[in-house]
Design a protein around this motif. Sequence first.
Motif, PDB file in Angstrom:
ATOM      1  N   SER A  75      -0.821 -13.909   3.234  1.00 24.48           N
ATOM      2  CA  SER A  75      -1.632 -13.106   4.151  1.00 24.48           C
ATOM      3  C   SER A  75      -1.515 -11.640   3.754  1.00 24.48           C
ATOM      4  O   SER A  75      -0.581 -11.241   3.058  1.00 24.48           O
ATOM      5  CB  SER A  75      -1.144 -13.291   5.591  1.00 24.48           C
ATOM      6  N   ARG A  76      -2.456 -10.833   4.233  1.00 23.83           N
ATOM      7  CA  ARG A  76      -2.428  -9.404   3.930  1.00 23.83           C
ATOM      8  C   ARG A  76      -1.154  -8.764   4.443  1.00 23.83           C
ATOM      9  O   ARG A  76      -0.561  -7.913   3.780  1.00 23.83           O
ATOM     10  CB  ARG A  76      -3.645  -8.732   4.559  1.00 23.83           C
ATOM     11  N   GLN A  77      -0.721  -9.184   5.638  1.00 27.83           N
ATOM     12  CA  GLN A  77       0.496  -8.622   6.222  1.00 27.83           C
ATOM     13  C   GLN A  77       1.716  -8.946   5.371  1.00 27.83           C
ATOM     14  O   GLN A  77       2.583  -8.082   5.153  1.00 27.83           O
ATOM     15  CB  GLN A  77       0.699  -9.161   7.644  1.00 27.83           C
ATOM     16  N   THR A  78       1.783 -10.168   4.867  1.00 31.43           N
ATOM     17  CA  THR A  78       2.923 -10.574   4.034  1.00 31.43           C
ATOM     18  C   THR A  78       2.973  -9.750   2.746  1.00 31.43           C
ATOM     19  O   THR A  78       4.041  -9.305   2.312  1.00 31.43           O
ATOM     20  CB  THR A  78       2.828 -12.070   3.700  1.00 31.43           C
ATOM     21  N   VAL A  79       1.799  -9.543   2.137  1.00 28.65           N
ATOM     22  CA  VAL A  79       1.736  -8.739   0.918  1.00 28.65           C
ATOM     23  C   VAL A  79       2.208  -7.311   1.197  1.00 28.65           C
ATOM     24  O   VAL A  79       2.987  -6.733   0.432  1.00 28.65           O
ATOM     25  CB  VAL A  79       0.304  -8.718   0.334  1.00 28.65           C
ATOM     26  N   GLU A  80       1.744  -6.735   2.317  1.00 28.33           N
ATOM     27  CA  GLU A  80       2.154  -5.376   2.673  1.00 28.33           C
ATOM     28  C   GLU A  80       3.657  -5.300   2.907  1.00 28.33           C
ATOM     29  O   GLU A  80       4.306  -4.320   2.523  1.00 28.33           O
ATOM     30  CB  GLU A  80       1.391  -4.908   3.909  1.00 28.33           C
TER      31      GLU A  80
ATOM     32  N   LEU B 120       3.896  -9.300 -10.090  1.00 27.68           N
ATOM     33  CA  LEU B 120       3.929 -10.650  -9.520  1.00 27.68           C
ATOM     34  C   LEU B 120       3.467 -10.660  -8.068  1.00 27.68           C
ATOM     35  O   LEU B 120       2.798 -11.610  -7.624  1.00 27.68           O
ATOM     36  CB  LEU B 120       5.344 -11.224  -9.640  1.00 27.68           C
ATOM     37  N   ILE B 121       3.805  -9.631  -7.309  1.00 25.64           N
ATOM     38  CA  ILE B 121       3.329  -9.552  -5.927  1.00 25.64           C
ATOM     39  C   ILE B 121       1.815  -9.513  -5.897  1.00 25.64           C
ATOM     40  O   ILE B 121       1.167 -10.233  -5.131  1.00 25.64           O
ATOM     41  CB  ILE B 121       3.910  -8.302  -5.216  1.00 25.64           C
ATOM     42  N   ARG B 122       1.228  -8.685  -6.743  1.00 25.73           N
ATOM     43  CA  ARG B 122      -0.227  -8.587  -6.748  1.00 25.73           C
ATOM     44  C   ARG B 122      -0.875  -9.868  -7.281  1.00 25.73           C
ATOM     45  O   ARG B 122      -1.903 -10.319  -6.779  1.00 25.73           O
ATOM     46  CB  ARG B 122      -0.694  -7.393  -7.589  1.00 25.73           C
ATOM     47  N   HIS B 123      -0.246 -10.475  -8.302  1.00 21.92           N
ATOM     48  CA  HIS B 123      -0.799 -11.705  -8.866  1.00 21.92           C
ATOM     49  C   HIS B 123      -0.792 -12.852  -7.851  1.00 21.92           C
ATOM     50  O   HIS B 123      -1.711 -13.682  -7.822  1.00 21.92           O
ATOM     51  CB  HIS B 123       0.017 -12.105 -10.112  1.00 21.92           C
ATOM     52  N   GLN B 124       0.255 -12.865  -7.028  1.00 24.10           N
ATOM     53  CA  GLN B 124       0.404 -13.940  -6.036  1.00 24.10           C
ATOM     54  C   GLN B 124      -0.231 -13.600  -4.696  1.00 24.10           C
ATOM     55  O   GLN B 124      -0.189 -14.411  -3.767  1.00 24.10           O
ATOM     56  CB  GLN B 124       1.894 -14.243  -5.838  1.00 24.10           C
TER      57      GLN B 124
ATOM     58  N   ASP C  12      -4.941  -7.365 -15.809  1.00 22.96           N
ATOM     59  CA  ASP C  12      -4.660  -8.310 -16.896  1.00 22.96           C
ATOM     60  C   ASP C  12      -3.185  -8.704 -16.814  1.00 22.96           C
ATOM     61  O   ASP C  12      -2.330  -8.139 -17.502  1.00 22.96           O
ATOM     62  CB  ASP C  12      -4.983  -7.655 -18.237  1.00 22.96           C
ATOM     63  N   THR C  13      -2.892  -9.671 -15.947  1.00 26.66           N
ATOM     64  CA  THR C  13      -1.505 -10.050 -15.671  1.00 26.66           C
ATOM     65  C   THR C  13      -0.792 -10.578 -16.897  1.00 26.66           C
ATOM     66  O   THR C  13       0.377 -10.235 -17.156  1.00 26.66           O
ATOM     67  CB  THR C  13      -1.457 -11.098 -14.546  1.00 26.66           C
ATOM     68  N   GLU C  14      -1.469 -11.393 -17.688  1.00 27.08           N
ATOM     69  CA  GLU C  14      -0.836 -11.975 -18.865  1.00 27.08           C
ATOM     70  C   GLU C  14      -0.407 -10.892 -19.856  1.00 27.08           C
ATOM     71  O   GLU C  14       0.716 -10.896 -20.369  1.00 27.08           O
ATOM     72  CB  GLU C  14      -1.812 -12.943 -19.540  1.00 27.08           C
ATOM     73  N   ALA C  15      -1.316  -9.938 -20.114  1.00 29.91           N
ATOM     74  CA  ALA C  15      -0.986  -8.841 -21.023  1.00 29.91           C
ATOM     75  C   ALA C  15       0.128  -7.972 -20.448  1.00 29.91           C
ATOM     76  O   ALA C  15       1.002  -7.486 -21.178  1.00 29.91           O
ATOM     77  CB  ALA C  15      -2.230  -8.001 -21.295  1.00 29.91           C
ATOM     78  N   LEU C  16       0.113  -7.777 -19.135  1.00 34.90           N
ATOM     79  CA  LEU C  16       1.131  -6.965 -18.468  1.00 34.90           C
ATOM     80  C   LEU C  16       2.520  -7.563 -18.639  1.00 34.90           C
ATOM     81  O   LEU C  16       3.464  -6.874 -19.035  1.00 34.90           O
ATOM     82  CB  LEU C  16       0.809  -6.866 -16.975  1.00 34.90           C
TER      83      LEU C  16
END
Length: 406
Positions: free
Chosen positions: A366-371, A357-361, A316-320
């Motif tokens: 790509s998976r590598q960029t997120v990691e 924000l990282i998880r929301h975006q 729940d990004t908004e609540a977070l």
Amino acid sequence: MENSRLVRYIQDFGPKQREKFRQFVISPYFNQHQKTIELLEIILKEIDKSKPKLGKVNVHRRLFPKSDYDEQQLHNVMSYLKRLYYRFLSVHHFEQQNFREEVITLEAAYENNQFDVLKNRGKQLEKQLKRHGYRDSDYFQADYRLHKLLGYYMAHYEDRSKSHVFQNMLEKDVESLGPVQREDLYGFASNYCIRQINLGQDEFRRELFQLYKQGLRIGLIMQNGMLSEWNYKNITALGCSLKEYEWTENFIQEYKDMLPSHRRENAYNYNLAHLYYNKKQYSEALSVLLLVQFTDVKYHLNTSFLLLRTYFALKDTEALLSLIDTFRIYVIRNRKITTDQKRGYTNFLRFAKKLVLIRHQAPAYSRQTVEEKLVDLAKKVESTSNVINKYWILEECGVETGVKVG
């Protein structure tokens, strides 16, 4: 002077005690004042005579042949000798006590880091205790002080596997001890486990858990039949970390009524929410968390942190983001939170927001960029010295951590 208390005290001694007292007074370890020795010699020579020459003027002349009579000067010497008399009584009494000298020797060896002496003389005292004919107060006092001392030594300086003395006593003999000794022993063992856990020795979690269970069973954790809310919280947290969910839920329910009445509902709801969160029953955790009232700073901070993790698990990004902002304002404005704590919490909230924000975006990368972003965030968290609850951020970034206990 012949009627003084000092003379009467010495007169009451038998021949052997008089000689022991004389040896005591002439010992340079206990006394280096020559006039005190001379005064005792005068008293011992005159004391048994039918007409002892112990008048003040006569004694002063014998002590100070080249000086005029000075009553204060004589009084001072008599005071020195009287103090030695009192000290002699205490030393003589001390020497008559079973095991007293041996125990104090061990305690002095421990204080001076003379551990060879401690271990060697400790074994000798154990043998003496086994040979002692009676299980009297001298025996039990010496046995308790010996094993308490050895236990502290083992906890600080020996390998854990050697600390069997206290483990055997906790398992078998603790119920035969008095209340104070039980609490000392239990406190020592639980603090030792906590210290080892905080040093990264996770296997001590299970041992601490067993100690908590035993402490509950024989009432060591309770005070006047009540369980503190913080012990309630610590036991719940440990049970959850070990995935002992069924036992922990029973504990939460069973001991609810033993909590202080004015803190009961908050402690119960918070810990039940903590259990639900660990069981991944996030909706249930959220429902119970909303019942917790912010009666003090600790409940506000702990509940907000658990609420943040629950919203994160529910995605729940908004609540977070809303909670992070209100949490930050609360921390900054609260005057009961120290400057150091404020820095720790604001650092945590700053990193938590980046994590959200990282998880929301994530869908946009790509998976590598997120990691890579998570690894970079973890490095920043690790390099920041003051971050409250950093273990949670590191875990969510994929870094294994060992959680400390309190």
